[in-house]
Write a protein that holds these residues in place. Sequence first.
Motif, mmCIF file in Angstrom:
data_model
loop_
_atom_site.group_PDB
_atom_site.id
_atom_site.type_symbol
_atom_site.label_atom_id
_atom_site.label_comp_id
_atom_site.label_asym_id
_atom_site.label_seq_id
_atom_site.Cartn_x
_atom_site.Cartn_y
_atom_site.Cartn_z
ATOM 1 N N LYS A 84 42.889 -22.494 -22.951
ATOM 2 C CA LYS A 84 42.202 -21.840 -24.064
ATOM 3 C C LYS A 84 42.677 -22.339 -25.416
ATOM 4 C CE LYS A 84 40.936 -17.593 -21.723
ATOM 5 N NZ LYS A 84 41.005 -16.137 -21.682
ATOM 6 N N ASP A 85 43.831 -23.022 -25.455
ATOM 7 C CA ASP A 85 44.397 -23.471 -26.729
ATOM 8 C C ASP A 85 43.981 -24.893 -27.118
ATOM 9 O OD1 ASP A 85 45.854 -24.654 -24.674
ATOM 10 O OD2 ASP A 85 47.742 -24.623 -25.784
ATOM 11 N N GLN A 86 43.093 -25.495 -26.346
ATOM 12 C CA GLN A 86 42.589 -26.838 -26.661
ATOM 13 C C GLN A 86 41.060 -26.817 -26.675
ATOM 14 O OE1 GLN A 86 44.117 -29.467 -23.626
ATOM 15 N NE2 GLN A 86 46.020 -29.813 -24.736
ATOM 16 N N PRO A 87 40.461 -27.707 -27.466
ATOM 17 C CA PRO A 87 38.996 -27.777 -27.466
ATOM 18 C C PRO A 87 38.462 -28.139 -26.077
ATOM 19 C CG PRO A 87 39.934 -29.102 -29.250
ATOM 20 C CD PRO A 87 41.061 -28.666 -28.388
ATOM 21 N N VAL A 88 37.292 -27.608 -25.751
ATOM 22 C CA VAL A 88 36.653 -27.896 -24.473
ATOM 23 C C VAL A 88 35.325 -28.586 -24.763
ATOM 24 C CG1 VAL A 88 35.772 -26.944 -22.307
ATOM 25 C CG2 VAL A 88 37.711 -25.833 -23.458
ATOM 26 N N TYR A 89 35.197 -29.834 -24.288
ATOM 27 C CA TYR A 89 33.963 -30.595 -24.435
ATOM 28 C C TYR A 89 33.224 -30.527 -23.104
ATOM 29 C CZ TYR A 89 35.407 -32.781 -28.869
ATOM 30 O OH TYR A 89 35.759 -33.016 -30.170
ATOM 31 N N ILE A 90 31.996 -30.034 -23.151
ATOM 32 C CA ILE A 90 31.219 -29.796 -21.933
ATOM 33 C C ILE A 90 29.971 -30.667 -21.946
ATOM 34 C CG2 ILE A 90 30.060 -28.017 -20.562
ATOM 35 C CD1 ILE A 90 31.639 -25.965 -22.355
ATOM 36 N N TYR A 91 29.644 -31.205 -20.776
ATOM 37 C CA TYR A 91 28.369 -31.920 -20.651
ATOM 38 C C TYR A 91 27.834 -31.809 -19.233
ATOM 39 C CZ TYR A 91 30.525 -35.900 -18.241
ATOM 40 O OH TYR A 91 31.172 -36.697 -17.325
ATOM 41 N N ASP A 92 26.529 -32.002 -19.101
ATOM 42 C CA ASP A 92 25.864 -32.114 -17.805
ATOM 43 C C ASP A 92 24.846 -33.236 -17.933
ATOM 44 O OD1 ASP A 92 23.550 -31.063 -19.024
ATOM 45 O OD2 ASP A 92 23.871 -29.063 -18.262
ATOM 46 N N GLN A 93 23.821 -33.234 -17.113
ATOM 47 C CA GLN A 93 22.851 -34.328 -17.182
ATOM 48 C C GLN A 93 22.106 -34.321 -18.513
ATOM 49 O OE1 GLN A 93 23.071 -36.550 -14.811
ATOM 50 N NE2 GLN A 93 21.610 -37.913 -15.780
ATOM 51 N N LYS A 94 21.618 -33.158 -18.923
ATOM 52 C CA LYS A 94 20.922 -33.042 -20.212
ATOM 53 C C LYS A 94 21.642 -32.050 -21.102
ATOM 54 C CE LYS A 94 16.390 -34.513 -18.757
ATOM 55 N NZ LYS A 94 14.991 -34.221 -18.652
ATOM 56 N N LYS A 95 21.463 -30.733 -20.848
ATOM 57 C CA LYS A 95 22.164 -29.770 -21.682
ATOM 58 C C LYS A 95 22.145 -28.331 -21.161
ATOM 59 C CE LYS A 95 20.928 -28.870 -26.035
ATOM 60 N NZ LYS A 95 20.691 -29.024 -27.454
#
Length: 132
Positions: A84-95
């Motif tokens: 929780k103390d670091q940024p989380v970059y999320i991705y999938d095929q589109k969005k």
Amino acid sequence: MNVLWIINGILLTILLAMGINELYLRIMAKRSAKTITEEEFKEGMRKAQIIDVREKDSFDAGHILGARNMPYTTIKTTMNSIRKDQPVYIYDQKKSLSIRTANQLRKNGYKDLYILKGGYEGWTGKTKKKNA
């Protein structure tokens, strides 16, 4: 003539439902995470946790270098391994799965959430594929 009215009504209902779903996803995305461009993603990815929420077979076929696979279907049971103390970059095929994942994480106290605009489909950076 009556059949055409029924068919048109059904088609209109389907289009309306699709529009409402798209609007719901946009609102949920704005509440849950910031959508960032590929350039912004590349700039911050060294300091972030990169999460690919596609299923394992899609991840193995190709993913952003440095990403961890956490399918959306398992996010409730695996989210504890995301800091929780670091940024989380999320991705999938589109969005759309990214938006749902960000919403789940936000509800569980995660704050620094980012979604890759265009998803993996629009990614032009470095990727990795699992050898067969």
